[in-house]
Design a protein around this motif. Structure first.
Motif, PDB file in Angstrom:
ATOM      1  N   ALA A  47       0.841  -1.202   0.000  1.00 49.47           N
ATOM      2  CA  ALA A  47       0.000   0.000   0.000  1.00 49.47           C
ATOM      3  C   ALA A  47       0.877   1.254   0.000  1.00 49.47           C
ATOM      4  O   ALA A  47       0.605   2.205  -0.738  1.00 49.47           O
ATOM      5  N   GLU A  48       1.930   1.237   0.793  1.00 46.16           N
ATOM      6  CA  GLU A  48       2.860   2.378   0.823  1.00 46.16           C
ATOM      7  C   GLU A  48       3.465   2.587  -0.563  1.00 46.16           C
ATOM      8  O   GLU A  48       3.518   3.708  -1.070  1.00 46.16           O
ATOM      9  N   ASP A  49       3.913   1.512  -1.198  1.00 47.56           N
ATOM     10  CA  ASP A  49       4.492   1.593  -2.538  1.00 47.56           C
ATOM     11  C   ASP A  49       3.456   2.089  -3.551  1.00 47.56           C
ATOM     12  O   ASP A  49       3.756   2.947  -4.385  1.00 47.56           O
ATOM     13  N   PHE A  50       2.243   1.551  -3.479  1.00 45.66           N
ATOM     14  CA  PHE A  50       1.175   1.953  -4.391  1.00 45.66           C
ATOM     15  C   PHE A  50       0.934   3.462  -4.312  1.00 45.66           C
ATOM     16  O   PHE A  50       0.917   4.149  -5.328  1.00 45.66           O
ATOM     17  N   TRP A  51       0.749   3.985  -3.095  1.00 44.07           N
ATOM     18  CA  TRP A  51       0.410   5.396  -2.940  1.00 44.07           C
ATOM     19  C   TRP A  51       1.594   6.306  -3.233  1.00 44.07           C
ATOM     20  O   TRP A  51       1.438   7.375  -3.807  1.00 44.07           O
ATOM     21  N   ARG A  52       2.805   5.899  -2.895  1.00 45.74           N
ATOM     22  CA  ARG A  52       3.993   6.699  -3.240  1.00 45.74           C
ATOM     23  C   ARG A  52       4.178   6.739  -4.762  1.00 45.74           C
ATOM     24  O   ARG A  52       4.516   7.773  -5.322  1.00 45.74           O
ATOM     25  N   THR A  53       3.955   5.603  -5.415  1.00 42.39           N
ATOM     26  CA  THR A  53       4.052   5.552  -6.873  1.00 42.39           C
ATOM     27  C   THR A  53       2.997   6.453  -7.504  1.00 42.39           C
ATOM     28  O   THR A  53       3.283   7.220  -8.431  1.00 42.39           O
ATOM     29  N   TYR A  54       1.767   6.360  -6.999  1.00 43.60           N
ATOM     30  CA  TYR A  54       0.680   7.217  -7.505  1.00 43.60           C
ATOM     31  C   TYR A  54       1.074   8.684  -7.413  1.00 43.60           C
ATOM     32  O   TYR A  54       1.045   9.412  -8.409  1.00 43.60           O
ATOM     33  N   LEU A  55       1.463   9.131  -6.222  1.00 42.12           N
ATOM     34  CA  LEU A  55       1.816  10.540  -6.036  1.00 42.12           C
ATOM     35  C   LEU A  55       3.043  10.922  -6.858  1.00 42.12           C
ATOM     36  O   LEU A  55       3.144  12.056  -7.350  1.00 42.12           O
ATOM     37  N   GLY A  56       3.974   9.978  -7.024  1.00 44.09           N
ATOM     38  CA  GLY A  56       5.202  10.251  -7.761  1.00 44.09           C
ATOM     39  C   GLY A  56       5.001  10.464  -9.249  1.00 44.09           C
ATOM     40  O   GLY A  56       5.895  10.979  -9.926  1.00 44.09           O
ATOM     41  N   ASN A  57       3.846  10.105  -9.768  1.00 46.27           N
ATOM     42  CA  ASN A  57       3.547  10.322 -11.185  1.00 46.27           C
ATOM     43  C   ASN A  57       3.193  11.765 -11.501  1.00 46.27           C
ATOM     44  O   ASN A  57       3.132  12.143 -12.671  1.00 46.27           O
ATOM     45  N   PHE A  58       2.954  12.575 -10.468  1.00 44.39           N
ATOM     46  CA  PHE A  58       2.420  13.915 -10.666  1.00 44.39           C
ATOM     47  C   PHE A  58       3.304  14.993 -10.054  1.00 44.39           C
ATOM     48  O   PHE A  58       3.916  14.777  -9.014  1.00 44.39           O
ATOM     49  N   GLU A  59       3.297  16.151 -10.703  1.00 44.90           N
ATOM     50  CA  GLU A  59       3.850  17.340 -10.059  1.00 44.90           C
ATOM     51  C   GLU A  59       2.860  17.822  -9.009  1.00 44.90           C
ATOM     52  O   GLU A  59       3.244  18.252  -7.932  1.00 44.90           O
ATOM     53  N   ASP A  60       1.591  17.747  -9.359  1.00 48.63           N
ATOM     54  CA  ASP A  60       0.507  18.053  -8.426  1.00 48.63           C
ATOM     55  C   ASP A  60      -0.739  17.328  -8.907  1.00 48.63           C
ATOM     56  O   ASP A  60      -0.907  17.117 -10.106  1.00 48.63           O
ATOM     57  N   ILE A  61      -1.568  16.923  -7.952  1.00 47.24           N
ATOM     58  CA  ILE A  61      -2.821  16.237  -8.287  1.00 47.24           C
ATOM     59  C   ILE A  61      -3.819  16.492  -7.170  1.00 47.24           C
ATOM     60  O   ILE A  61      -3.445  16.524  -5.993  1.00 47.24           O
ATOM     61  N   ARG A  62      -5.075  16.718  -7.518  1.00 46.42           N
ATOM     62  CA  ARG A  62      -6.137  16.919  -6.536  1.00 46.42           C
ATOM     63  C   ARG A  62      -7.380  16.180  -7.002  1.00 46.42           C
ATOM     64  O   ARG A  62      -7.875  16.407  -8.105  1.00 46.42           O
ATOM     65  N   SER A  63      -7.860  15.301  -6.154  1.00 46.57           N
ATOM     66  CA  SER A  63      -9.085  14.563  -6.442  1.00 46.57           C
ATOM     67  C   SER A  63     -10.259  15.257  -5.780  1.00 46.57           C
ATOM     68  O   SER A  63     -10.164  15.695  -4.635  1.00 46.57           O
ATOM     69  N   GLU A  70     -21.074   3.916   1.291  1.00 44.66           N
ATOM     70  CA  GLU A  70     -20.549   2.710   1.905  1.00 44.66           C
ATOM     71  C   GLU A  70     -21.694   1.912   2.500  1.00 44.66           C
ATOM     72  O   GLU A  70     -22.512   2.463   3.242  1.00 44.66           O
ATOM     73  N   ALA A  71     -21.763   0.645   2.164  1.00 47.93           N
ATOM     74  CA  ALA A  71     -22.779  -0.253   2.714  1.00 47.93           C
ATOM     75  C   ALA A  71     -22.299  -1.691   2.561  1.00 47.93           C
ATOM     76  O   ALA A  71     -21.649  -2.034   1.561  1.00 47.93           O
ATOM     77  N   ASP A  72     -22.620  -2.504   3.538  1.00 49.10           N
ATOM     78  CA  ASP A  72     -22.343  -3.947   3.478  1.00 49.10           C
ATOM     79  C   ASP A  72     -20.886  -4.256   3.138  1.00 49.10           C
ATOM     80  O   ASP A  72     -20.595  -5.162   2.357  1.00 49.10           O
ATOM     81  N   GLY A  73     -19.967  -3.479   3.708  1.00 51.49           N
ATOM     82  CA  GLY A  73     -18.549  -3.749   3.528  1.00 51.49           C
ATOM     83  C   GLY A  73     -17.949  -3.270   2.224  1.00 51.49           C
ATOM     84  O   GLY A  73     -16.816  -3.637   1.891  1.00 51.49           O
ATOM     85  N   LEU A  74     -18.677  -2.463   1.470  1.00 52.40           N
ATOM     86  CA  LEU A  74     -18.168  -1.944   0.203  1.00 52.40           C
ATOM     87  C   LEU A  74     -18.302  -0.433   0.172  1.00 52.40           C
ATOM     88  O   LEU A  74     -19.397   0.103   0.363  1.00 52.40           O
ATOM     89  N   GLY A  75     -17.188   0.236  -0.069  1.00 44.76           N
ATOM     90  CA  GLY A  75     -17.179   1.689  -0.250  1.00 44.76           C
ATOM     91  C   GLY A  75     -16.973   2.007  -1.712  1.00 44.76           C
ATOM     92  O   GLY A  75     -16.103   1.409  -2.369  1.00 44.76           O
ATOM     93  N   VAL A  76     -17.774   2.907  -2.235  1.00 41.69           N
ATOM     94  CA  VAL A  76     -17.698   3.320  -3.635  1.00 41.69           C
ATOM     95  C   VAL A  76     -17.453   4.818  -3.669  1.00 41.69           C
ATOM     96  O   VAL A  76     -18.148   5.581  -2.984  1.00 41.69           O
ATOM     97  N   MET A  77     -16.454   5.226  -4.448  1.00 39.86           N
ATOM     98  CA  MET A  77     -16.129   6.646  -4.574  1.00 39.86           C
ATOM     99  C   MET A  77     -16.023   7.015  -6.045  1.00 39.86           C
ATOM    100  O   MET A  77     -15.234   6.408  -6.783  1.00 39.86           O
ATOM    101  N   GLU A  78     -16.805   7.973  -6.457  1.00 40.85           N
ATOM    102  CA  GLU A  78     -16.715   8.508  -7.808  1.00 40.85           C
ATOM    103  C   GLU A  78     -15.944   9.818  -7.684  1.00 40.85           C
ATOM    104  O   GLU A  78     -16.208  10.605  -6.776  1.00 40.85           O
ATOM    105  N   TRP A  79     -15.005  10.062  -8.595  1.00 43.77           N
ATOM    106  CA  TRP A  79     -14.140  11.216  -8.424  1.00 43.77           C
ATOM    107  C   TRP A  79     -13.679  11.795  -9.756  1.00 43.77           C
ATOM    108  O   TRP A  79     -13.787  11.167 -10.795  1.00 43.77           O
ATOM    109  N   GLU A  80     -13.162  13.013  -9.651  1.00 45.78           N
ATOM    110  CA  GLU A  80     -12.493  13.687 -10.760  1.00 45.78           C
ATOM    111  C   GLU A  80     -11.152  14.157 -10.226  1.00 45.78           C
ATOM    112  O   GLU A  80     -11.063  14.603  -9.082  1.00 45.78           O
ATOM    113  N   ALA A  81     -10.110  14.048 -11.032  1.00 45.92           N
ATOM    114  CA  ALA A  81      -8.783  14.485 -10.605  1.00 45.92           C
ATOM    115  C   ALA A  81      -8.216  15.459 -11.628  1.00 45.92           C
ATOM    116  O   ALA A  81      -8.391  15.280 -12.837  1.00 45.92           O
TER     117      ALA A  81
END
Length: 125
Positions: A47-63, A70-81
């Protein structure tokens, strides 16, 4: 506050500050993470590698989260970045992320997004 809401807040903080610890802390020891690549990241170190890699792809990013639930153990997020990839190319893209939640921790993370936004058009000669 639901785990999904905590996740969105922690991701926003990570995008703003570059600090991933609060975000990674929401992940269970056995978490799996996947995006549109064929790779799967596992565990908190993954997870640390995933998120560091994600952030490392950008000079700046905002979602911006446009909808979540969230219901029954599932969270759903729709977003724009919006932001800039390394090298300065502007990027704007949309997607959906899913988290499987148990005991207040993320057991699995999957994200699907418009990867065409990362293709830089070739200048016509």
């Amino acid at each position: 506050m639901t785990t999904t809401e905590e996740f969105m807040a922690a991701l926003t903080q990570a995008e703003t500050t570059g600090e991933t610890r609060p975000l990674v802390a929401l992940h269970a020891e056995g978490v799996t993470l996947r995006n549109l690549t064929e790779r799967t990241w596992q565990g908190r170190d993954g997870a640390e590698d995933f998120w560091r890699t994600y952030l490392g792809n950008f000079e700046d990013i905002r979602s911006t989260f446009t909808r979540s639930h969230e219901a029954d153990g599932l969270g759903v997020m729709e977003w724009e970045a919006r932001g800039h990839v390394k090298g300065g190319h502007e990027v704007n893209y949309r997607g959906v992320s899913l988290i499987e939640v148990e005991g207040g921790q993320v057991q699995a993370f999957r994200t699907y997004y418009d990867s065409a936004a990362f293709v830089v058009p070739v200048a016509e000669e």
